[in-house]
Structure formats: C-alpha cells, structure tokens
Write a protein that holds these residues in place. Structure first.
Motif, PDB file in Angstrom:
ATOM      1  N   ALA A  10       0.808  -1.217   0.000  1.00 45.86           N
ATOM      2  CA  ALA A  10       0.000   0.000   0.000  1.00 45.86           C
ATOM      3  C   ALA A  10       0.845   1.272   0.000  1.00 45.86           C
ATOM      4  N   LEU A  11       1.919   1.284   0.745  1.00 46.84           N
ATOM      5  CA  LEU A  11       2.689   2.524   0.917  1.00 46.84           C
ATOM      6  C   LEU A  11       3.935   2.622   0.048  1.00 46.84           C
ATOM      7  N   ALA A  12       4.396   1.489  -0.488  1.00 41.61           N
ATOM      8  CA  ALA A  12       5.648   1.511  -1.249  1.00 41.61           C
ATOM      9  C   ALA A  12       5.535   0.739  -2.560  1.00 41.61           C
ATOM     10  N   ASP A  13       4.307   0.612  -3.043  1.00 41.04           N
ATOM     11  CA  ASP A  13       4.077  -0.062  -4.317  1.00 41.04           C
ATOM     12  C   ASP A  13       4.722  -1.447  -4.349  1.00 41.04           C
ATOM     13  N   GLY A  14       4.789  -2.099  -3.196  1.00 43.27           N
ATOM     14  CA  GLY A  14       5.328  -3.446  -3.103  1.00 43.27           C
ATOM     15  C   GLY A  14       6.846  -3.541  -3.075  1.00 43.27           C
ATOM     16  N   HIS A  15       7.542  -2.415  -3.137  1.00 42.81           N
ATOM     17  CA  HIS A  15       9.009  -2.431  -3.117  1.00 42.81           C
ATOM     18  C   HIS A  15       9.505  -2.536  -1.676  1.00 42.81           C
ATOM     19  N   GLU A  16      10.124  -3.674  -1.368  1.00 45.76           N
ATOM     20  CA  GLU A  16      10.638  -3.880  -0.025  1.00 45.76           C
ATOM     21  C   GLU A  16      12.016  -3.249   0.124  1.00 45.76           C
ATOM     22  N   HIS A  17      12.435  -3.062   1.329  1.00 47.02           N
ATOM     23  CA  HIS A  17      13.794  -2.623   1.680  1.00 47.02           C
ATOM     24  C   HIS A  17      14.157  -1.247   1.111  1.00 47.02           C
ATOM     25  N   ARG A  18      13.189  -0.358   1.027  1.00 45.47           N
ATOM     26  CA  ARG A  18      13.489   0.997   0.551  1.00 45.47           C
ATOM     27  C   ARG A  18      14.456   1.704   1.497  1.00 45.47           C
ATOM     28  N   PHE A  19      14.272   1.502   2.792  1.00 43.20           N
ATOM     29  CA  PHE A  19      15.143   2.146   3.766  1.00 43.20           C
ATOM     30  C   PHE A  19      16.591   1.703   3.555  1.00 43.20           C
ATOM     31  N   GLU A  20      16.789   0.391   3.416  1.00 40.02           N
ATOM     32  CA  GLU A  20      18.135  -0.131   3.202  1.00 40.02           C
ATOM     33  C   GLU A  20      18.710   0.344   1.872  1.00 40.02           C
ATOM     34  N   ALA A  21      17.862   0.405   0.832  1.00 48.23           N
ATOM     35  CA  ALA A  21      18.327   0.862  -0.477  1.00 48.23           C
ATOM     36  C   ALA A  21      18.784   2.319  -0.402  1.00 48.23           C
ATOM     37  N   ARG A  22      18.046   3.125   0.365  1.00 48.17           N
ATOM     38  CA  ARG A  22      18.457   4.523   0.536  1.00 48.17           C
ATOM     39  C   ARG A  22      19.795   4.600   1.263  1.00 48.17           C
ATOM     40  N   LEU A  23      19.957   3.812   2.315  1.00 49.15           N
ATOM     41  CA  LEU A  23      21.235   3.778   3.032  1.00 49.15           C
ATOM     42  C   LEU A  23      22.368   3.340   2.108  1.00 49.15           C
TER      43      LEU A  23
END
Length: 147
Positions: free
Chosen positions: A114-127
């Motif tokens: 719902a909040l990230a269009d199904g893309h997991e690990h956005r936080f880690e990807a940003r890091l």
C-alpha cells in the motif's frame, strides 16, 4: 509523496516520503526480529527433541547398569513429557506461527504494498545509495540492480 532521487528505489512512480520509508524500515526490522525469534523456537524444538531422544539411551544404559527403578522414573517422568501443559514443542512453534508470525508477515506485506508499491527494503536501499563512494569499484551497484 516525494520525488527526490535520494528517496527513490529505482525507476517508477514517486517513492514514499522519507518518514514513510523510515517507518517501513522499522516495520521490516521488527519482522526480521520476529523471523529470528521463530528460528529460536525451531532451535528450542530441535534441541528439546534431541534431548528427548537421548533419554532413550539414558534409559537403556541405566537398565544395563541394573538401575531399573531410575530407568523407569526417567522413562515415565521425563521421556515424552509435555514441555507446557498439553503441548509438545512443535505445537508451540505452530501456535506462534499461526497466531503471531503469519498475521505479522501478511500485514507487513500489505503495508509495503500500500505505501511503497510493493518495493521492499526501501530504507536499506536509501542507506546503500547514501553510503556508496562514487567511482569506487566495490561500491558500484550490480548491472541491472535497482539503485
């Protein structure tokens, strides 16, 4: 929603804002901790089962040594005993999985969808993007990998 490159997890629609990404990272971390807890339950299950099977050897050795009364006590009081009232370890693992782990996992997937269009690990990807050294060969993303 933010469209800043540092909040994006590859091409596609605008990524969630930084606070949402942080919240999703927190949710992911909590689920990873639950995964570890579940693993510990499996360890508990396997260790307890191993101990229970070792008691077969204990009973046999006590009998061989002529200690039939002690062998009988081990066999009747501990061997095959419930670890909690009415439950063996596999039932504890199953109850945890059904009551807590599966609902947690399902909700985490729903929130990410719902909040990230199904893309997991956005936080880690940003890091990962923030911590890369530009031009360093060991900091270069793999060809075709989302960055």
């Amino acid at each position: 929603m933010s469209t800043h490159d540092d909040d994006r997890d590859g091409p596609g629609p605008a990524a969630p804002d930084a606070t949402t990404v942080e919240a999703l990272g927190s949710l992911s971390k909590a689920l990873e901790t639950v995964e570890r807890a579940r693993g510990h339950l499996y360890g508990f299950h396997q260790l307890t089962g191993t101990a229970d099977f070792e008691l077969d050897r204990t009973v046999g050795l006590l009998r061989k040594a002529g200690h039939h009364t002690w062998a009988d006590r081990v066999a009747t009081e501990i061997l095959g005993r419930n670890v909690m009232p009415g439950r063996w370890t596999y039932q504890i693992v199953d109850a945890y999985s059904e009551t807590y782990y599966e609902p947690f996992r399902a909700l985490e997937r729903t929130v990410v969808s719902a909040l990230a269009d199904g893309h997991e690990h956005r936080f880690e990807a940003r890091l990962q993007r923030e911590r890369r050294t530009p031009g360093h060969p060991d900091h270069t993303p793999a060809e075709g990998a989302d960055t």
